[in-house]
Design a protein around this motif. Structure first.
Motif, PDB file in Angstrom:
ATOM      1  N   LYS A   9     -54.864  30.930  11.320  1.00 36.05           N
ATOM      2  CA  LYS A   9     -55.091  32.051  10.399  1.00 36.05           C
ATOM      3  C   LYS A   9     -54.037  32.029   9.305  1.00 36.05           C
ATOM      4  O   LYS A   9     -52.888  31.650   9.536  1.00 36.05           O
ATOM      5  CB  LYS A   9     -55.037  33.386  11.140  1.00 36.05           C
ATOM      6  N   ARG A  10     -54.422  32.482   8.130  1.00 33.19           N
ATOM      7  CA  ARG A  10     -53.539  32.293   6.978  1.00 33.19           C
ATOM      8  C   ARG A  10     -52.299  33.206   7.021  1.00 33.19           C
ATOM      9  O   ARG A  10     -52.411  34.410   7.221  1.00 33.19           O
ATOM     10  CB  ARG A  10     -54.299  32.541   5.682  1.00 33.19           C
ATOM     11  N   VAL A  11     -51.164  32.576   6.755  1.00 25.53           N
ATOM     12  CA  VAL A  11     -49.921  33.347   6.758  1.00 25.53           C
ATOM     13  C   VAL A  11     -49.800  34.211   5.498  1.00 25.53           C
ATOM     14  O   VAL A  11     -49.089  35.209   5.493  1.00 25.53           O
ATOM     15  CB  VAL A  11     -48.675  32.441   6.900  1.00 25.53           C
ATOM     16  N   ASP A  13     -52.118  36.010   4.189  1.00 26.23           N
ATOM     17  CA  ASP A  13     -53.103  37.091   4.125  1.00 26.23           C
ATOM     18  C   ASP A  13     -52.503  38.487   4.157  1.00 26.23           C
ATOM     19  O   ASP A  13     -53.018  39.403   3.532  1.00 26.23           O
ATOM     20  CB  ASP A  13     -54.108  36.959   5.281  1.00 26.23           C
ATOM     21  N   GLY A 510     -55.409  30.949  -3.880  1.00 24.05           N
ATOM     22  CA  GLY A 510     -56.545  31.174  -3.003  1.00 24.05           C
ATOM     23  C   GLY A 510     -56.762  30.041  -2.020  1.00 24.05           C
ATOM     24  O   GLY A 510     -57.463  30.197  -1.025  1.00 24.05           O
ATOM     25  N   MET A 675     -60.955  25.959   8.961  1.00 24.53           N
ATOM     26  CA  MET A 675     -61.349  27.277   8.461  1.00 24.53           C
ATOM     27  C   MET A 675     -61.165  27.357   6.938  1.00 24.53           C
ATOM     28  O   MET A 675     -62.048  27.828   6.214  1.00 24.53           O
ATOM     29  CB  MET A 675     -60.489  28.346   9.148  1.00 24.53           C
ATOM     30  N   ILE A 676     -60.042  26.854   6.481  1.00 21.90           N
ATOM     31  CA  ILE A 676     -59.762  26.912   5.045  1.00 21.90           C
ATOM     32  C   ILE A 676     -60.687  25.960   4.287  1.00 21.90           C
ATOM     33  O   ILE A 676     -61.202  26.292   3.218  1.00 21.90           O
ATOM     34  CB  ILE A 676     -58.270  26.616   4.774  1.00 21.90           C
ATOM     35  N   GLY A 679     -63.989  27.535   3.947  1.00 28.47           N
ATOM     36  CA  GLY A 679     -63.908  28.590   2.930  1.00 28.47           C
ATOM     37  C   GLY A 679     -63.993  28.023   1.532  1.00 28.47           C
ATOM     38  O   GLY A 679     -64.655  28.585   0.644  1.00 28.47           O
ATOM     39  N   GLN A 680     -63.314  26.896   1.320  1.00 28.12           N
ATOM     40  CA  GLN A 680     -63.382  26.243   0.008  1.00 28.12           C
ATOM     41  C   GLN A 680     -64.810  25.790  -0.293  1.00 28.12           C
ATOM     42  O   GLN A 680     -65.296  25.943  -1.419  1.00 28.12           O
ATOM     43  CB  GLN A 680     -62.432  25.039  -0.032  1.00 28.12           C
ATOM     44  N   HIS A 682     -67.615  27.040   0.960  1.00 27.33           N
ATOM     45  CA  HIS A 682     -68.438  28.239   0.709  1.00 27.33           C
ATOM     46  C   HIS A 682     -68.307  28.701  -0.742  1.00 27.33           C
ATOM     47  O   HIS A 682     -69.299  28.991  -1.409  1.00 27.33           O
ATOM     48  CB  HIS A 682     -67.981  29.409   1.593  1.00 27.33           C
ATOM     49  N   GLY A 683     -67.066  28.807  -1.195  1.00 24.79           N
ATOM     50  CA  GLY A 683     -66.837  29.316  -2.548  1.00 24.79           C
ATOM     51  C   GLY A 683     -67.419  28.396  -3.600  1.00 24.79           C
ATOM     52  O   GLY A 683     -67.992  28.852  -4.596  1.00 24.79           O
ATOM     53  N   PHE A 724     -74.229  30.310   4.696  1.00 26.73           N
ATOM     54  CA  PHE A 724     -74.279  28.871   4.466  1.00 26.73           C
ATOM     55  C   PHE A 724     -74.195  28.122   5.791  1.00 26.73           C
ATOM     56  O   PHE A 724     -73.502  28.544   6.707  1.00 26.73           O
ATOM     57  CB  PHE A 724     -73.121  28.433   3.565  1.00 26.73           C
TER      58      PHE A 724
END
Lengths: 792, 153
Positions: A9-11, A13, A510, A675-676, A679-680, A682-683, A724
């Motif tokens: 999980k992103r630090v 966030d 981001g 995960m990241i 996310g990239q 998806h965007g 997606f």
């Protein structure tokens, strides 16, 4: 403990979800003023006079500058960072981009005055009091029209509005002959329409001059603060670089539009010294629409030839690329070296010629937007493939497969040299297609498509893509016209307690570098993730950087970090050997400690770090400290690839398109944080689908941008998109230490043609043999295409 | 003019320029910069806050309008521990650049106060006034689902 490959999980966030992010517009400095630009409502007009007297006496106004002031100060304007030459060897036309215009405005939104007031409301009031007398002139906004004889000229010294013409690949006559001898030729006239990046954070810049130390600080919404500093200092204002600190704090999305050095940055810096107070300028959304560099805007005629078995014989692509009125930082590179070089795609095409004319028009600048040139190339190739399959009665996947470059890993088999100047690093193109088809349930889909009877047409569209990213080997881009190197730097500073601070020249807006980079460091050093901190975005903290774009951060910036870590481990081993009374070659480093092989004698990373800073018992020939910087210049681009599939439903009565499913299988090399990466993807998909279905600028004949607001410019909203379906294959990059390729642009490159192909497929299944529909595929256009049958 | 309002549970009294927008009031007067301005025309939703528990776009609400009313911003969502929505955005990777995130969370908070168990489609429809340019909304939807599940125990 291993962190690589885990969805940590992103630090970063916590600060964002609690409202504690620190974006440029959030910054307040003592005694700060507010700046607003007076901008031209006309696309092309002579400035007969500018009357600022009423504005100057407006309440709260501190100062008003006009183009006269800028001209008198000797500032020429903002330069371009990439030089492309004409076919005959002449240098491209390169008119300067003034901070404020004195004589003639060249696009709607061109700045003519800068008002500084005590607060924003007062500056806004004063804008209304500036009287500019314009003599309106004819304008041209379409690149093909602009390049025709007789069009209004943007710059007097650029005849025919041509900035450059450019060519790559095989001789044109050989391509023409191959096309003439082909069994089948598929032809498309495509407009890759202009789109607006629209990062949700508007651009903002604070100029802060401090006379005590004769120092400047620029806070700015930038993807690459160091390059901005270099351009600002060396090419625009002539200020010594060591006197300028550039900070890009939290940045709310970029997508390319915040790579470039903009006039507003230079304006706030210059003006802050003039008034000796800090100035903040923040764009309104309409101002962002008018002045953030736009993307795409190509008009292309493209032909692909096939033999009777469907093998590609030749490709001719001819493009007019709109550059806008002024050259943005990387504008000339996008339609040339980032587009023409990708025109072979995944295929073994025997003959290729790419011809590009870069054209000035009375519009806002066009530059890199997510994908930058590669989406334009992919759009042509992949539209051609699906259309050719329809025309020849072949399966679109089979047509691609018989033309694919065979699998190669770049290690045991060499890289693949294309006919358009690139050497692909590694690829397995069948792999992504097979996986995507399995996810789609292709055979079942085709049956459903044939039997559907509910007033809708069902269509499927494919796209396979390759992109060049991990930008880029400095010597290569230098030879191609880049005026900067494209390496990256990283400093790894081990603190005495064994905690690690990393200073990276990549900028995160981001992408999650604070997490992904920390995973790399923690993994390699065998220390807890919490012990690693990533610092970026401040020229005073980070030695140098080339910033984030072109899906380069992990491939280039991450590799620089790895180089520095290797140096840390190498030096640490000498300290460890001394402490363990062993030889360096007898040690192994794993899980945060050096161990004498075959024994239980070991020393931890933390103990070695402490020894490096408290060197009482220490090797005689070794410097204290554990702190290394590295510069990494990649050996090659990296080449991610993938297969995207869109399934759409088209309403027969209205032409309304509904995106039912979107499947993306991407191969971005090794993955640090799945995960990241997802996310990239998806965007990117949302932006690529946005171009296909929703987005596009509308300029009037007189050059007015008609849809310069969120009320007029359509972008995908939450209820416009499906969930997606994303998966991946992994073909490591053979030439960087992490084996990574880059994921930021992939989604945006592959998705657009897949969606359009799906609509075309649906229409063909309904008996409408339509070759093309202009994006965005709004219902009116689709409905018209159905009414007009094959006449397009 | 003078206004008295309650922001994140605290009584606030201020003299303001009549034309001050709520977004400007929060950011400039109260330094609550978690409320972001992305467009100034209600188009993007980055400025969304709760006014008496209902989501409003603060860039087009006059500060004068909240006189005597109650405003909650992103800064008021966590009291010691994260709100389930904040947790959901982190757990499901519902944010990238973070700029739209406060507005998304406030809009979703309004939804969950009206509908404790929304379907995917209901979530998507309720967020259609908020732009995100980074995530493609995929993980934002999951983040809201995460929060709904958590709040429903």
């Amino acid at each position: 403990m291993s962190y690589i490959g885990k969805s940590v999980k992103r630090v970063e966030d916590k600060r964002f979800i609690t409202g504690k992010g620190n974006y440029t517009d959030d910054i307040k400095l003592p005694n700060m003023t507010a700046g607003i630009f007076v901008r031209s409502p006309y696309a092309h007009a002579k400035i007969k006079s500018v009357d600022i007297s009423a504005a100057e006496s407006s309440p709260g106004v501190v100062k008003v500058f006009t183009g006269e002031d800028i001209a008198a100060s000797g500032i020429n304007g903002v330069p371009c960072g990439w030089q492309v030459n004409f076919k005959n060897g002449d240098t491209m036309k390169e008119p300067p981009h003034p901070l404020l215009v004195k004589d003639k405005v060249l696009h709607m939104g061109d700045a003519v005055a800068f008002i500084i007031a005590e607060n924003y409301a007062q500056a806004k009031d004063a804008v209304e009091k500036v009287v500019v007398d314009y003599e309106n002139l004819d304008a041209v906004t379409d690149p093909e029209e602009a390049a025709k004889g007789g069009a209004p000229l943007v710059h007097d010294d650029a005849p025919g509005n041509v900035c450059f013409d450019w060519e790559l690949g095989d001789p044109k006559d050989e391509v023409a002959a191959a096309l003439a001898n082909s069994h089948h030729v598929t032809t498309l006239d495509l407009t890759n329409q202009r789109v607006v990046p629209n990062a949700i954070e508007p651009r903002s810049a604070i100029g802060h001059y401090e006379d005590a130390g004769d120092k400047f600080t620029l806070y700015t919404t930038s993807q690459n603060p160091h390059l901005t500093r270099l351009l600002l200092c060396a090419f625009v204002l002539g200020i010594p670089e060591h006197k300028v600190r550039v900070v890009a704090p939290d940045v709310g999305g970029g997508f390319g539009s915040k790579i470039f050095h903009y006039t507003e940055e230079a304006m706030v810096i210059w003006a802050s010294r003039e008034i000796n107070r800090p100035i903040k300028w923040t764009a309104e959304r309409s101002e962002s629409f008018l002045t953030d560099a736009h993307g795409r805007d190509h008009k292309t005629h493209v032909q692909m030839g096939f033999d009777k078995d469907g093998k590609i014989t030749a490709l001719q692509s001819t493009t007019f690329a709109n550059l806008g009125a002024y050259l943005s930082t990387f504008a000339p590179a996008v339609p040339t070296y980032l587009h023409g070089t990708l025109m072979q795609g995944l295929y073994t095409s025997p003959k290729i010629n790419v011809d590009v004319t870069g054209v000035f028009t009375h519009t806002n600048a066009v530059d890199a937007y997510r994908g930058a040139g590669r989406p334009e190339a992919t759009y042509q190739l992949e539209r051609l493939m699906d259309l050719a399959a329809l025309e020849m009665g072949m399966d679109p996947i089979e047509l691609r497969k018989i033309n694919f470059i065979p699998k190669f890993d770049g290690v045991n088999e060499p890289g693949y040299a294309t006919r358009v100047a690139l050497q692909y690093d590694s690829g397995d193109y069948h792999g992504v297609v097979d996986k995507a088809l399995e996810m789609v349930g292709y055979e079942a889909f085709r049956k459903e498509q044939a039997s559907l009877d509910n007033g809708k047409l069902l269509g499927i569209g494919f796209s396979t893509y390759i992109e060049a990213c991990g930008i880029a080997p400095s010597a290569v881009v230098g030879a191609l016209g880049a005026r900067a190197g494209l390496f990256e730097s990283a400093q790894v500073r081990v603190q005495p307690t064994g905690k690690v601070s990393v200073y990276s020249g990549s900028h995160s807006h981001g992408q999650g570098h604070e997490t992904t980079f920390a995973q790399v460091v923690a993994d390699r050093l065998g220390i807890p993730l919490e012990d690693v901190e990533i610092v970026h975005g401040d020229s005073e903290a980070v030695a140098f950087g080339m910033g984030t774009y072109g899906s380069r951060s992990l491939a280039v910036g991450g590799s620089a970090i790895v180089k520095s870590i290797d140096k840390v481990i190498e030096k640490g081993a000498k300290i460890a050997a001394h402490k363990l009374e062993s030889r360096v070659e007898d040690l192994e480093y794993a899980e945060g400690k050096w161990t004498v092989k075959g024994t239980d004698k070991s020393i931890s990373f933390g103990d070695v770090s402490l020894t490096a800073y408290v060197p009482h018992d220490y090797p005689a020939d070794l410097e204290p400290g554990l702190d290394f910087s590295s510069f990494y210049d990649p050996a090659n681009f990296t080449y991610p690839f993938g297969c995207h599939v869109a399934i759409v439903e088209v309403d027969k009565e209205t032409g309304q398109v509904k995106l039912k499913r979107f499947i993306a299988v991407d191969d971005v090399g090794n993955i640090i944080n799945p995960m990241i990466v997802e996310g990239q993807i998806h965007g990117g998909l949302a932006q690529g689908i946005g171009q296909a279905l929703f987005e596009g600028t509308v300029y009037s004949d007189s050059g007015t941008l008609m849809n310069a607001s969120f009320m007029d410019y359509s972008m995908p909203r939450a209820d416009d998109l499906p969930n997606f379906e994303v998966d991946r294959t992994v073909t490591p990059c053979p030439h960087n230490p992490l084996g990574v390729k880059g994921a930021g642009e992939a989604g945006c490159i592959g998705s657009t043609p897949a969606v359009v192909n799906a609509v075309i497929d649906a229409l063909w299944k309904g008996g409408h043999e339509v070759k093309d529909i202009q994006m965005p595929l709004i219902s009116e256009r689709v409905w018209n295409a159905m009414q007009n049958g094959s006449s397009n | 003019m003078n206004i008295t309002t309650k922001v994140n549970g605290k009584e606030i009294a201020r003299e303001i320029d009549d034309r001050t927008m709520l977004s400007t009031f929060l950011r400039e007067e109260l330094s609550l910069t978690g409320t972001h301005i992305g467009c100034d025309t209600s188009g993007c939703g980055a400025c969304t806050v709760l006014l008496n528990g209902k989501a409003v776009k603060s860039c087009t609400v006059l500060a004068a309008r909240v006189d005597g009313e109650e405003v909650t911003t992103i800064e008021g969502m966590s009291n010691g521990s994260l709100h389930p929505l904040q947790e959901g955005f982190k757990e499901e990777h519902g944010l990238q650049c973070g700029f739209c995130t406060p507005g998304m969370i406030m809009t979703a908070a309004d939804l969950l106060s009206r509908n404790s168990n929304p379907s995917e489609q209901e979530i998507r429809e309720s967020l259609e006034g908020n732009f995100c340019r980074c995530t493609g909304y995929h993980n934002i939807v999951k983040a809201v689902q995460y929060a709904a599940d958590k709040m429903n125990g």
